[in-house]
Design an enzyme around this catalytic site. Structure first.
Site, PDB file in Angstrom:
ATOM      1  N   LYS A  75      51.326  52.242   5.833  1.00 22.03           N
ATOM      2  CA  LYS A  75      52.093  51.966   7.059  1.00 22.03           C
ATOM      3  C   LYS A  75      53.273  52.924   7.138  1.00 22.03           C
ATOM      4  O   LYS A  75      53.921  53.207   6.120  1.00 22.03           O
ATOM      5  CB  LYS A  75      52.577  50.510   7.037  1.00 22.03           C
ATOM      6  CG  LYS A  75      53.220  50.050   8.346  1.00 22.03           C
ATOM      7  CD  LYS A  75      53.595  48.564   8.279  1.00 22.03           C
ATOM      8  CE  LYS A  75      54.235  48.069   9.566  1.00 22.03           C
ATOM      9  NZ  LYS A  75      54.591  46.641   9.510  1.00 22.03           N
ATOM     10  N   SER A  96      53.065  43.716  13.320  1.00 19.64           N
ATOM     11  CA  SER A  96      53.341  45.118  13.514  1.00 19.64           C
ATOM     12  C   SER A  96      52.466  46.054  12.696  1.00 19.64           C
ATOM     13  O   SER A  96      52.362  47.231  13.013  1.00 19.64           O
ATOM     14  CB  SER A  96      54.808  45.403  13.198  1.00 19.64           C
ATOM     15  OG  SER A  96      55.068  45.216  11.819  1.00 19.64           O
ATOM     16  N   SER A 106      53.512  40.131  10.188  1.00 19.23           N
ATOM     17  CA  SER A 106      53.050  41.492  10.501  1.00 19.23           C
ATOM     18  C   SER A 106      51.919  42.026   9.647  1.00 19.23           C
ATOM     19  O   SER A 106      51.361  43.074   9.963  1.00 19.23           O
ATOM     20  CB  SER A 106      54.224  42.480  10.449  1.00 19.23           C
ATOM     21  OG  SER A 106      55.007  42.366  11.611  1.00 19.23           O
TER      22      SER A 106
END
Lengths: 489, 96
Positions: free
Chosen positions: A77, A153, A177
């Site tokens: 990420k 997210s 997330s």
């Protein structure tokens, strides 16, 4: 079988037997990315040259490898810093942050296991969002149906695994997330106990809630990943100094006699009927496996979203003060004095949701409002934490849906912040309590979208989560289905 | 019901070092107002005798010896900066 259908353990055997090479794995990743990522948009930055060079180097030393992650292509990420590899947090403000000076601890630990970083994954800007539509670049799409969001997210992290672009990824979870996108994309995502995995090098959003965790296709793979990244780190002052158990061993124990709690608040109105049905079916599977379940109450659940947005936005408003256009990031060209430089750089660089949360947090912390909002939310957090502690006095795990609905359509909720926030109602309490939670696939909606089952345990009891998740996975085959993206399996 | 005024929104934007346009002030006043009104839900709960949770784990401050050590070189620290001069970060004039 294609390479992406194998578990990490099977891949390792093939590497040892010289049936495949690390280069084959890395080639497969990039081939798939070039095939489907224009549609999925999971990646913000590719690390192609370095990854291929590393694969070549690793292929020369395969015989001496002993660990399960050796040579495995990974996605990271984009809020975890990677030395020399662009790190943007999907924000225009960090568009030019090409050359970070060090690796996040989790990245170093994966490096030590000789994984291969394929690239940096798309996300909601600074991890604020539930749909990836807040990416400062192009929003990621759900590989099962690209009209739908992948969740957020860590939407890029979940989509890249679901679309067979990488063999695993790392995400971060502040209010859901990791688990929510894992549910939307039909993969396995764990938010570990607060403090289990080092956050050194994770760009901070809400420091009392943020936690890094693995996203994989299977529970067994997930346990291997957590084993590699968990454990004390002196560079993170909130890192817990505990002995890390052997998750892969713990996972294998059966669930006979396991006591499951099902919070009635997690199956109430607002939870889609297909989601509810899939969870009830899962509970049936557990009954057949010898576990028992009972309905319980987490009475303060309905206050979690409000408390969360006050706390996380307050912490974010402080954490994001560092983006000032001085030491890194994009500086506005329209400023003539220092104050304007701060204001214009931040206003031009941050997207709407990030600004909204900074504003909310600044307000909640400002003189005259601190007690009414911030401190009140901290007290409510205590009540929510107590709810969980009480249930765990009598039960081993809590099970419910990960999200109230399957994935929603792109554009459906983006204009209404409160509707978007409500989507995290079942994941947020877990972060507030600091306990670990996992989402595993437990079925599909009539539209063919994945449904996630959430498994929650007490602090540092990831072993019981893995055991519970693995037993279900062994008894079902939801995890074997893959999206038909790009026309190829 | 608690509302947030446009003046408050402008003040908060200044505290947060954000430049916002009149149009954004309008939108933000409405959206922040909605979120704050929603947060009023918490006032249903009597929390007079509840301790606030700042941290979920029983963590203590971690101290280490105050010893200098090498980490990042000055040139490296400067290499991602938007502007620099003579080995230092360069910013617009601070004094009017």
């Amino acid at each position: 079988m294609a390479l992406f259908d194998y578990t990490l353990k099977e891949l390792q055997e093939k590497l040892h037997n010289k049936e495949i090479t690390v280069t084959d794995l890395v080639d497969a990743s990039f081939a798939r990315i070039h095939e489907v990522d224009e549609e999925v948009q999971a990646f913000l930055t590719l690390n192609e040259e370095a990854a291929r060079a590393k694969a070549k180097k690793l292929d020369e030393q395969v015989d001496t490898s002993v660990n399960l992650l050796f040579g495995i292509p990974a996605g990271i990420k984009d809020n975890m810093v990677t030395k020399g590899l662009r790190t943007t947090c999907a924000s225009k403000l960090l568009d030019n942050f090409e050359d970070p000076l060090y690796n996040a601890t989790v990245v170093d630990r994966l490096d030590k296991e000789n994984t291969v970083t394929i690239g940096k994954l798309n996300m909601d800007e600074f991890a604020m969002g539930s749909s990836n539509e807040n990416s400062g670049y192009t929003p990621t799409r759900n590989p099962w149906n690209t009209d739908y969001v992948p969740g957020g997210s860590s939407g890029g992290s979940a989509a890249a695994v679901a679309a067979n672009e990488v063999f695993f990824s790392l995400g971060s979870d502040t209010g859901g997330s990791i688990r929510q996108p894992a549910a939307f994309c039909g993969v396995v995502g764990l938010k570990p106990t607060y403090g289990l995995v080092s956050r050194f090098g994770l760009v901070a959003f809400a420091s009392s809630l943020d936690q890094i965790g693995p996203i994989t296709r299977t529970v067994a793979d997930n346990a291997h990943l957590l084993q590699a990244i968990a454990g004390y780190d002196q560079m993170d002052s909130t890192s817990a100094n505990i002995d890390v158990p052997n998750y892969s061993e713990a996972m294998k124990e059966n669930v006979k006699g396991l006591k499951i709690a099902v919070p009635k608040e997690y199956l109430q109105e607002g939870v889609n009927s297909e989601v509810k049905e899939a969870v009830l079916q899962a509970l049936k599977v557990y009954e057949d496996l010898g576990a028992t379940w009972e309905e319980v109450s987490l009475p303060h659940s309905k206050y979690a979203v409000a408390a969360y947005y006050l706390l996380s936005s307050s912490e974010a408003s402080a954490n994001l003060a560092r983006f000032d256009g001085v030491r890194y990031g994009v500086r506005s060209e329209n400023a003539t004095n220092m104050l304007d430089m701060f204001k214009l750089s931040r206003s031009e660089g941050f997207g709407d949701e990030v600004k909204r949360r900074i504003m909310l947090g600044t307000f909640a912390l400002s003189s005259g409002y601190y007690d009414a909002y911030y401190k009140k939310a901290q007290k409510v957090r205590t009540l929510i934490k107590n709810d969980f502690e009480k249930v765990f006095e009598d039960y081993d795990v809590i099970i419910g849906p990960t999200t109230p609905t399957p994935a929603f359509k792109v554009g459906e909720k983006i204009d209404d912040p409160l509707t978007m926030y409500a989507n995290d109602i079942l994941t947020i309490p877990v972060n507030l309590a600091g306990v670990p939670g996992m989402s595993i696939p437990c079925g599909f909606s009539s539209e063919g979208l994945p449904i996630g089952l959430q498994i929650i345990a007490k602090h540092f009891d990831e072993s019981t989560i893995y055991r519970t998740a693995y037993a279900f996975e062994q008894a079902t085959d939801h995890h074997k289905k893959r999206p038909t993206l790009g026309g190829a399996k | 019901m608690s509302d947030i005024s446009k003046e408050q929104v402008k003040h908060v934007a200044h505290l947060a070092r954000l430049a916002i346009t009149d149009e954004e002030v309008e939108k933000m006043t409405k959206q922040l107002g909605d979120i704050i009104n929603y947060a009023e839900l918490l006032n249903e709960l009597d929390t007079d005798n509840v301790e606030p949770t700042t941290h979920v784990l029983d963590l203590k401050n971690v101290m280490r010896k105050d010893e200098p050590k090498k980490w990042i070189e000055k040139e490296d620290a400067l290499k991602n900066a938007p502007d620099q001069q003579d080995g230092q970060f360069r910013v617009p004039s601070i004094l009017e």
